[in-house]
Structures are given as C-alpha cells and as structure tokens.
Scaffold this motif. Sequence first.
Motif, PDB file in Angstrom:
ATOM      1  N   LEU D 106       0.834  -1.205   0.000  1.00  0.00           N
ATOM      2  CA  LEU D 106       0.000   0.000   0.000  1.00  0.00           C
ATOM      3  C   LEU D 106       0.863   1.246   0.000  1.00  0.00           C
ATOM      4  N   ASN D 142      -3.655   0.756  -3.200  1.00  0.00           N
ATOM      5  CA  ASN D 142      -2.980  -0.511  -3.501  1.00  0.00           C
ATOM      6  C   ASN D 142      -2.106  -0.328  -4.741  1.00  0.00           C
ATOM      7  N   ALA D 148      -4.749  -6.489  -1.344  1.00  0.00           N
ATOM      8  CA  ALA D 148      -4.091  -6.023  -0.122  1.00  0.00           C
ATOM      9  C   ALA D 148      -5.116  -6.037   0.996  1.00  0.00           C
TER      10      ALA D 148
END
Lengths: 203, 203, 203, 203, 203, 203
Positions: D106, D142, D148
């Motif tokens: 991230l 992401n 994620a």
Amino acid sequence: MKGEHFLVAFAFCILASSFASAYDPSPLQDFCVAINDTKSAGLNIPRNTGNQVGSNVTLLNVDQIAGLNTLGISLARIDYAPNGGLNPPHVHPRATEILLVLEGTLSVGFVTSNPDNRLIEKVLNPGDVFVIPLGLIHFQLNVAKTNAVAVAALSSQNPGVITIANAVFGSNPPINLDVLTKAFQLGKNEVKNLQKQFGGNNK
Amino acid sequence: MKGEHFLVAFAFCILASSFASAYDPSPLQDFCVAINDTKSAGLNIPRNTGNQVGSNVTLLNVDQIAGLNTLGISLARIDYAPNGGLNPPHVHPRATEILLVLEGTLSVGFVTSNPDNRLIEKVLNPGDVFVIPLGLIHFQLNVAKTNAVAVAALSSQNPGVITIANAVFGSNPPINLDVLTKAFQLGKNEVKNLQKQFGGNNK
Amino acid sequence: MKGEHFLVAFAFCILASSFASAYDPSPLQDFCVAINDTKSAGLNIPRNTGNQVGSNVTLLNVDQIAGLNTLGISLARIDYAPNGGLNPPHVHPRATEILLVLEGTLSVGFVTSNPDNRLIEKVLNPGDVFVIPLGLIHFQLNVAKTNAVAVAALSSQNPGVITIANAVFGSNPPINLDVLTKAFQLGKNEVKNLQKQFGGNNK
Amino acid sequence: MKGEHFLVAFAFCILASSFASAYDPSPLQDFCVAINDTKSAGLNIPRNTGNQVGSNVTLLNVDQIAGLNTLGISLARIDYAPNGGLNPPHVHPRATEILLVLEGTLSVGFVTSNPDNRLIEKVLNPGDVFVIPLGLIHFQLNVAKTNAVAVAALSSQNPGVITIANAVFGSNPPINLDVLTKAFQLGKNEVKNLQKQFGGNNK
Amino acid sequence: MKGEHFLVAFAFCILASSFASAYDPSPLQDFCVAINDTKSAGLNIPRNTGNQVGSNVTLLNVDQIAGLNTLGISLARIDYAPNGGLNPPHVHPRATEILLVLEGTLSVGFVTSNPDNRLIEKVLNPGDVFVIPLGLIHFQLNVAKTNAVAVAALSSQNPGVITIANAVFGSNPPINLDVLTKAFQLGKNEVKNLQKQFGGNNK
Amino acid sequence: MKGEHFLVAFAFCILASSFASAYDPSPLQDFCVAINDTKSAGLNIPRNTGNQVGSNVTLLNVDQIAGLNTLGISLARIDYAPNGGLNPPHVHPRATEILLVLEGTLSVGFVTSNPDNRLIEKVLNPGDVFVIPLGLIHFQLNVAKTNAVAVAALSSQNPGVITIANAVFGSNPPINLDVLTKAFQLGKNEVKNLQKQFGGNNK
C-alpha cells in the motif's frame, strides 16, 4: 550534590513528559520522581492555630511525597483552634475535595453556583466525610470546645487555593475601589479598611 | 417512600448526564446527588480484622457521601491486625492512591511494570504518606505489635479493586489449569490446592 | 549525525509540549516526531516462541512508528507456540486492549474486579476479536496444535505491562515473605521456590 | 426474547453511566455490555472490493465486540482490490489511527494542516505500520498487482468517518453551488457533474 | 533584552509542565505566560478580503493573548467580502467551534459524517450563533451585498485548520494522480488543472 | 407538540450517552440535539443595564444553540452601563474564559491563587482580548462614558457562575455569622447589613 541528582532526575522527567500528550487519558509512565523522599511528612503532628482565623492548612507537596508527580491527587491536614477555629471561605480552582474529620466537631458548608447560591451545610464528627464539588466556595468552622483535625484529599496534584477575602480585599496591587464598593455595596472607607486589614493598601 | 425520592432524584441525574459528554473536561453541573446522606460514615470506628489476612477495607460509596457522584474521587479506611495484618497485593484498575497512616507502623510497597519489576518499599509511621501510581500492584503489612489504621484517597469515584491471589486462583469459573501451572511454574496439584483455598474449584 | 537530528527534533517537541496542558482534551499539534522512521516494523515476521511460557510479544515503540508521539494508541504482535503457548496473566495499567486473532485458535479470558472476580472467557479463531477493559487481569492460551498469531491495539502510547507472576514473585528486591505467604496461603519454602524460579531471591 | 434481555442490560448500563462524569478520567465500571456476542467477527474473511473505488472497510461495532462500550478503542479490516484499490481521502473526526498491513503493498499518506499541507507518504509492505494523527486527511492506495489487506485500530469507540468527496459533493441536501465553485475553482457545470456522480443533485 | 525575559519565563514554564500529566484533568498551575502582551489584538479592525475566496481569518495566537497557554481555548475574527465572500469548506482537527455573527448575513453549514453526509445549514444575521461539532467539514458564505464579520471561539489553544481543497489538491508534494482521479471521479487533466490552481504541481 | 418531539429526541440522546464513557477523550457522536433551534439568539441586541451593578450577562443555553450538547464550549454577551457598569468579581468553576471587547473601554482583571493573590489587570479597547484562567476570581469595569459590550467564550457547555458577594453574603440559607465576621474581619452588624443587602437574612 543533591542538586546534581535533581538535575539528572529532572532531565529524565522532561524527556518523559515531552513525549506526553494531553490527549492520552492516563499518565505516560509508571511515575516520575525527582528526588527520593526521606523527610517524614509528619501529618500526625498538630499545627499551630494561633493566628487570626484559628486554623492551619498543611498541603503536601512534591518534596514530601515520592511519586506524586503526574498522578493527579494530593492531600492536606487541617488543624482548627477550639471555639471557632475557621478555615475561611475559599475555592480550589482545579480540584474536587473530600474532607474526613479525625478529631473534634466541624460545621462544614459549600454554596452552589448562581442563581440559587444554596448553602449545603452539615455538622461533622470524627469519622464523618463531606465532598466539596470542583470550584465551589466552601468553609469549615470548629463548633466545639476542643481542637479539631481533618484530612482533605484533592483531585489534582496542584489544586490551588483562593481564600475569598484575601483575594478580593488583599490582592497585590489592590482591586479598584469602584469595583469593590459596587460589588459589595460598601462605602469607600469601609472598603479601604478591609483592604488595610488584608494588606492590600489602596493609595 | 425513600425509594420514591430516589426515583425522582435519579430521573434528574439522568437528565443532567444525558446531556453530558466525555469531551467536556469537567463535571457538567455543580453536583448530582441521589439521596441525601443522613447516616454517619463512621470512618472513626475500628473494624474487625479477625480474618485470614488480618485487614479490613471500608470504601465509602455513594450512599454514604452526599455529592460523591460525578466528581472523580473516593476515600477508604483500612484497619490492620497487629503482628502482620496484611492488605494483600492488589491493583486499582481506574485510580491512583494516596495512603496516610493514622496509627501504627506499616511496611508499604508497590512493584513497577515490566521489565524492571522494581519494588519501591517504605516503612510508614503515623503522619507519613505514600503514593501508589495508577494500576500498579501494591500492598501494606503491619510490622508492629499494635493495631494500625490508614486512610486512602483514590482518584476515581469507582476505582475498583483486584486482589491478585483471589482473581488468579479464586475466579468464577476458575482459570484453566494449563494457564496457571505454566504462568506460576507450579504443579497441577499445587494449583488445585490454591484454587481450593481461594474458592475456585477446578473439576 | 543521527543523534544531532534527534537533538533538534527533540528540542522542537519540548517546545511544543511545554506549552501543552493536560486540560486540553486533544493533542496540541498535528504530530510530534523525533526521528523519521526508515526501518520496517516487520510485524509480519514470526517470532521465536522457544521460551518457558511459549509466547513472544512485540510491542511497537516510538523508534518504529513515525508519528506515534502524543497520539495515545499503540500496537503489538503476539506469537504463541503450538499446544499451550501462553501469554501469561498480566495487566496494562494505562490501557484498554483489543485483540484480533490472525492465525490459530486461542482461549482468551479476563477476570473482573472484586468482589465477583468473574472469568469472562472465549475461544477465538482467525478473524475474531476480544476486548480487555482497562486494568483487568487477562491471558491468552494457544489451545490448538498449530502456531497462533494475534494483533493487539492498546489505547495509550505507553500502556505498560505487568506480568502478575513476575511482579509478585520476581520483583527486585523481592517482596517480604510474610506478605506472600499470607496473601497466597503458601508455606515459606513454597514461596522461596517460586521466588527462585522468577529470579527474586529472598535472603 | 433477545429484545427483552437487551432492555434489561440497557437499563443497567444507563444506571451505571448516569452516575458517571466526564470529569473522571477513566471508565466508571469494569465494562458495560448490552448483549453477549455470539456471532463471529469474521475479520479473516476477504470482503468484496468490486465497487467504484476498489476497497471495502469493515468497522467492528458494538454488536460484534463484547465489552466495547465505554472503553474508547475500535478496530477495522480494510480490503483493497489489485492495481489501484483505493481507500479514498477521508478524516476521522474523533480518533487517531494505526494501520497495519497484513497482505499486499500500500501507498499510504496523510496531509498536515494549514499552512504547510505537507504530504507525509510511505509505501508499506506486510508487517509495516503507519500512524494517522487525529483529524487529518488520509488515504491508502494498492500499488501492487495483488489484493491487499490492512487492519486499523482507532482511539475511540465511535471514531466517525468523513469521506471527503462524498461529504463535499454528495451531501444531502447538496452544498450551494457558489460555495463549491469558489472553493474548488471549478465551473458550475463541473461542480454539477461532480454532484451528480456523488448523488447530491443540485436543482 | 526581551529575549532574555523570554528565556527565563520559558524555563519556568518547562519546569511547570514537565511535572504535568495528561492524566490530571485540569491545568497544573493558574497560568503559564511566556511574555507579557503589550500589542493590541486589534480584532476590531476590518481585514482585507481582496483574495480569491473573498474572506480573511485572523486567529489569535500566543503572542497576542497573555495567558492563553495551557488553557484550551482560542478565538478568531473572520471577514467576508460582499456578494459571496467565502470561508471555504474546512475542518478543525482538534476543536469544536462556536460562530457569532457581528455584521452582515451568512449562510453557514456543516456536513455530518458517513453514511448520512447530511448538510445542516442556516442563514445567520447579526447576533445569531452556530455550533460546528469537532472535526466536521464546514463553511460560511456571505449571501448579502454588504461586508460580513464573525467571531469564532474554538475549544483548543491550537485547533488547527485544514482547508479541504488546498489539502487535497495543493499538498506538497502533490497527492498521486491515481488517488485523486478515482476519489473525485475526474479525468487526469482535470485533476492536473486543479493541482495547478492550488499550487500542487504533479510532474 | 413540541414537547413530543423533545421526548423523542431526548430518548435518542440518552441512548447515545448511555453508551458513552468519560474515558473516551472525544464526543461519541457528531452531535446530540434536543430540539431544532428556530429562535434567533439575538446576541446583537443591547441588554438593559439599569440594575444595581450596571451590567447584564446573556449566556446562551441549549435552547438557543443547535448542537451545543456534548461539545464543551459556550458563549455569552455582556453589556456594561456607562461610567462604572460592573460585571462584579466572580468565578466559573468549570471553565476558562476568553473575553473580546466589541464596544467601549473596559478595565478587566483577575487575581491569582494563594499565596500571591497577584492582580493581573489591563484596559481593553474594541478588538482587544483577555484570557481568564480556570476557576480564578475576575471582573470587568466600564471605565468610559459610553456603553460597553463584550463577548465571552467559555470552555464548557455549562461553565457555571459564582458571583462572590452573592454567594458569600446572599446564600440561602445564610452562612453562619461567625464564619463571615472572622473571615472578613467585620463586626456582626456590618455582616448583617451586607446579608440584608444581598438577600440572605440571618435570624
């Protein structure tokens, strides 16, 4: 030597509290002590009440209680002379108080805020307790022929005390005569006399 | 009759606090009393210490202190039997404590948090005070041949008490044997015996 | 070099917090960072649980989280060995905790305060959460044959940890034998053995 | 039936909190639970990210965490679609946040307050953490080709969420065109298009 | 010379606050002033509103208010140009606000948090007041042909301001284009234009 | 009809606050409004100062400010008659105050706590501000030949006011003569006269 230790300990405490935040609703370490206490607090020893109001307040400060720092509570012993020893009307700007009578008989009271200004009053004997809410005006009067002793716990490590008569008539410099004559509906000479008695001399 | 007054007063207090907020850093009215206190708190009366640990804690609650509600402070009297009367290791999950010795001689101590687990200990005589930081394990032991009496002030109107041995070995239902044998490095039978003594019987 | 930057940042933080107040119910600036974080926190890496209790707690501190200062929250990863890995009974004196299980199956519990000492217990699987109230004794036990991993969030930037057995039997210096024999209703030799195991040797 | 239990528990909680005070810097009882939790929180189950922004936030509420009440902390799971799944710019008006990445990569950031509006940004991999100070605008994107997942802990039991674009362009009723054209330096039609997309139709 | 006084006063303030604690729900001394204020605050003087949004906010800081330190409150004057002078949508991350209109006619509003995003709006004339809850997006628009003036009180000594458009489109460095195109459902060129206008140039 | 809406709104507010906690350092919802405000606050309208002290305080309460609940701030307008209109010495037990002069010239002051009782005093003209720390005695006196108007912001939604002379000499029932003669060093008749003037008749 003692000063040196103090400096070191003090530096550590700054370190701890500089990372602290008012937002965190708890202390940020177990405790934060500057110097270890070796003197006795001596709260058992009667204090001299031979003064104008006939009372004596012993508030414990950080030199006498190890670990008091950062923990939001403090303690006082109050002695009252027989036959009218008075802890005169005062407020604690930063604390609620619980009073516990150890010896003697006290008449205790506090006055609620505007517009009611209701007086909540009670006679306390040894073992009785009384709560004074944050910031309200309160007093204790010894109404018996013997000494009286009380213990007060306060919800701040530095509660502050404002004795009403001293703050109003004995401030330094003194409060303007126009304020006091109008607020208390007294003559100029009456106010000047009061200021003289409380050490605030208006020129 | 008394119940009826309670209901009315109670309704008023809800009204007051329903408008309150955790964000406001002060009480939201002068005070909030349910029933007026007429019974004496009687904190001067010695308590019976004829029990297994030889101590007796009298915590003042809202029925005995007018105005205690909403003000974040409370008070207790503790009696200790001669020759080893013990207020056993415990924590207050929601308060710092100041202890003031009124009679006798106490050895008091608290243990700091991990990793140091340092024991801060001191012998107190009448008039001495000691501060126990929020949430730390502490105890008092009567180390003299006479009764001892102390007063404790706590920085919450409901500080809570967790006596370590009772919570660990006497919980209801009891804590799993595997937890206690591993945590205290004791055999199963030793833990079972402890649980039996503290009233937590593991099947 | 790094130390130099630290000093500058540190001076700024003191400046900010010296003007701060416990009365202001919020942080007094956006954030207060000492050194910028470049090391990874690495909370994804399994920890070694080859110790006596079979668990390992990784609490993130200010060196690993940029901006942690002054913000009243922290985070930990906990690894549990299979078949009985235990995070032994402990308290956080300054925080509530939320536990989230990432892998494995844990039996978690806390004990309420006196007089009930009620054990609130639950078996948690991956994705389950559990809240431990401020200051209460709690533990987690791996009850499955696989590793377990949990994440815990705590409501203070310095929650503190007190492992009960270590604080009681392993303090430095050790707690008086009379306190522990009476509090836990154990013989002197039993207490001495416990103190030996936890590193608190009574002379 | 369930409703009935709720009422009883609810009455008890009112009782407890009606005596509470914002001045007391701690909860006023161990905990205050409305209904016992039996449903799993299921924070391990991937959420559907097939929406316009490609993310899904699961905030745990009081029905899913026993004991959440009165304790000032909460928890969320966030899922991000591959290749640009976005938790769009938002603020929490009543909480600081710690974010822990469980899976994926991230890019996270927050913007400091005026006049600097500095963007503090970092790429996080599994095991990395990031702190977002109280009330600042922040987001997560992401930046990898895989899903994620992150866990966020927040320092309030009801932190609140304000998604900037929705609050500004999708409020109900819509904000005056003059406010938005001037604030964002956009034409009337551009603002009207934005309001149409976010569901706030200006007549 | 002035600097020297500052240093002394500053040292005193550190001393006072280093012993302070976030746990104590009140300031720890009466007040903590660095330098005595002699400049007038001048909040009566109309400010220049000849800028892009047509408004001007004068927030009083610690140089202008003696005793502001440690007391958790602050004050601002806001001037609005006639015919659409706008205090654009913004949040205060650390304060609730009360707005009092002194001159003119303002349309004021705030938007509640997700999922409702309800706009609470009102037209205010001189003497009217409006409260903006902690952390919510709000704005004021001059809807009359005359100047407008308002006073705002904020519940923190450092409330912070985040102007939404500037923080989102004018941060330094700029926020990733992918975040803004997806969050605001705009094309890349539209976002780039906005960033150019607010000074955040994306390369 | 209005009452009915009130009841519904009230029930909702109880619901919200019964789940609240003093431990959570923020409000627990965006806001909590009982009835929507439609009356104007009218803080622009001069008040009648034709009374004994020559001043008039208009404190905004919850009926007049939508959203005031749970947010810890309030506002007042104060009018002063020409040539000595006085807001007499008083304290706010639960709030710090900022005063902003809108019209006229005021001499404002507060007295610090014991033992210094230092008077901090300043003459304020329109646009000047002054801060009064939590719980200290303060006053304002109109020292010019024209009307004066000020606005005060206070850091609590219910700051409370205790006018010193009224609370001390006009409480109901009156304070014991022995307390007042000794505290103020006045004769019995002087105290009785004061009590008569302030409506507290001692029998």
